[in-house]
Design an enzyme around this catalytic site. Sequence first.
Site, PDB file in Angstrom:
ATOM      1  N   GLN A 170      55.720  13.908  20.639  1.00  0.00           N
ATOM      2  CA  GLN A 170      54.840  13.266  19.651  1.00  0.00           C
ATOM      3  C   GLN A 170      53.837  14.278  19.104  1.00  0.00           C
ATOM      4  OE1 GLN A 170      52.602   9.870  21.121  1.00  0.00           O
ATOM      5  NE2 GLN A 170      52.043   9.205  19.052  1.00  0.00           N
TER       6      GLN A 170
ATOM      7  N   HIS B 296      54.304   5.254  15.516  1.00  0.00           N
ATOM      8  CA  HIS B 296      55.253   5.224  14.408  1.00  0.00           C
ATOM      9  C   HIS B 296      56.674   5.256  14.941  1.00  0.00           C
ATOM     10  CE1 HIS B 296      54.104   9.371  15.284  1.00  0.00           C
ATOM     11  NE2 HIS B 296      55.344   9.714  15.009  1.00  0.00           N
ATOM     12  N   PHE B 297      57.557   4.587  14.211  1.00  0.00           N
ATOM     13  CA  PHE B 297      58.989   4.700  14.444  1.00  0.00           C
ATOM     14  C   PHE B 297      59.583   5.546  13.330  1.00  0.00           C
ATOM     15  CE2 PHE B 297      60.717   1.970  17.851  1.00  0.00           C
ATOM     16  CZ  PHE B 297      59.539   1.410  18.316  1.00  0.00           C
ATOM     17  N   HIS B 298      60.463   6.479  13.711  1.00  0.00           N
ATOM     18  CA  HIS B 298      61.239   7.260  12.753  1.00  0.00           C
ATOM     19  C   HIS B 298      62.522   6.505  12.448  1.00  0.00           C
ATOM     20  CE1 HIS B 298      59.175  11.218  13.628  1.00  0.00           C
ATOM     21  NE2 HIS B 298      58.882  10.564  14.735  1.00  0.00           N
TER      22      HIS B 298
ATOM     23  N   ASP C 162      58.784  10.688   5.428  1.00  0.00           N
ATOM     24  CA  ASP C 162      58.318  11.821   6.234  1.00  0.00           C
ATOM     25  C   ASP C 162      58.316  13.071   5.355  1.00  0.00           C
ATOM     26  OD1 ASP C 162      58.338  14.053   8.191  1.00  0.00           O
ATOM     27  OD2 ASP C 162      58.591  12.458   9.665  1.00  0.00           O
TER      28      ASP C 162
HETATM   29  P1  AMP Z   1      55.996  12.617  15.850  1.00  0.00           P
HETATM   30  O1  AMP Z   1      56.209  14.077  16.094  1.00  0.00           O
HETATM   31  O2  AMP Z   1      56.991  11.717  16.488  1.00  0.00           O
HETATM   32  O3  AMP Z   1      54.559  12.249  16.174  1.00  0.00           O
HETATM   33  O4  AMP Z   1      56.220  12.376  14.300  1.00  0.00           O
HETATM   34  C1  AMP Z   1      55.288  12.694  13.341  1.00  0.00           C
HETATM   35  C2  AMP Z   1      56.051  12.815  12.056  1.00  0.00           C
HETATM   36  O5  AMP Z   1      55.114  12.792  11.013  1.00  0.00           O
HETATM   37  C3  AMP Z   1      56.842  14.118  11.922  1.00  0.00           C
HETATM   38  O6  AMP Z   1      58.209  13.799  11.669  1.00  0.00           O
HETATM   39  C4  AMP Z   1      56.193  14.815  10.743  1.00  0.00           C
HETATM   40  O7  AMP Z   1      57.130  15.463   9.944  1.00  0.00           O
HETATM   41  C5  AMP Z   1      55.546  13.665  10.004  1.00  0.00           C
HETATM   42  N1  AMP Z   1      54.371  13.975   9.221  1.00  0.00           N
HETATM   43  C6  AMP Z   1      53.350  14.792   9.523  1.00  0.00           C
HETATM   44  N2  AMP Z   1      52.406  14.767   8.563  1.00  0.00           N
HETATM   45  C7  AMP Z   1      52.856  13.898   7.612  1.00  0.00           C
HETATM   46  C8  AMP Z   1      52.347  13.434   6.371  1.00  0.00           C
HETATM   47  N3  AMP Z   1      51.168  13.849   5.880  1.00  0.00           N
HETATM   48  N4  AMP Z   1      53.074  12.550   5.670  1.00  0.00           N
HETATM   49  C9  AMP Z   1      54.281  12.124   6.136  1.00  0.00           C
HETATM   50  N5  AMP Z   1      54.800  12.517   7.299  1.00  0.00           N
HETATM   51  C10 AMP Z   1      54.110  13.396   8.040  1.00  0.00           C
END
Ligand code: AMP
Length: 144
Positions: A101, A107-109, A37
């Site tokens: 989101q 996606h899973f964190h 991330d």
């Molecule tokens: P969510 O808010 O659960 O949809 O998670 C999206 C995640 O993607 C967040 O933790 C962001 O920090 C991450 N994110 C956004 N853009 C990118 C990117 N280009 N590469 C890697 N992670 C990203």
Amino acid sequence: MTLHAPYDANNIFAKILRGEMPSVKVFEDNVALAFMDVFPQVEGHTLVIPKGVEARNFLDLPEAALGDYMLRVQKVARAVEAGLKPDGLRVVQFNGAPAGQTVFHLHFHIMPVWEGVKMGAHASGSMKSAAELEPLAARIRAGF
Ligand code: AMP
């Protein structure tokens, strides 16, 4: 409303899957891609996304794809544990903008937790460069 909407093929993770956007990868096969991330809530914050499906969220994922994908989520979580040796691990997933989101490809964190180390808030961290993320990714890769 954002729980049920058409899949946008121009979302940032779809671009990463197509190689149109860079990412620091830790795992890839025909089922899933895992990468760091770029706005990590904690060191080692990793994302696992499914390939070959147009799933905005967990509810959208076809049942036939669920088992293979969740096996990869667990595989990456185990590698994060083996590579970074955290005291705990959060495996988190958000569905729909009201739930937090921000990117609409499932996606899973996977977030390592160390006792006494405060975790940043969701979607509020500062952007890290590939050079900063690479050493952590290398340790996770070594954990497979
Ligand atoms: P969510 O808010 O659960 O949809 O998670 C999206 C995640 O993607 C967040 O933790 C962001 O920090 C991450 N994110 C956004 N853009 C990118 C990117 N280009 N590469 C890697 N992670 C990203």
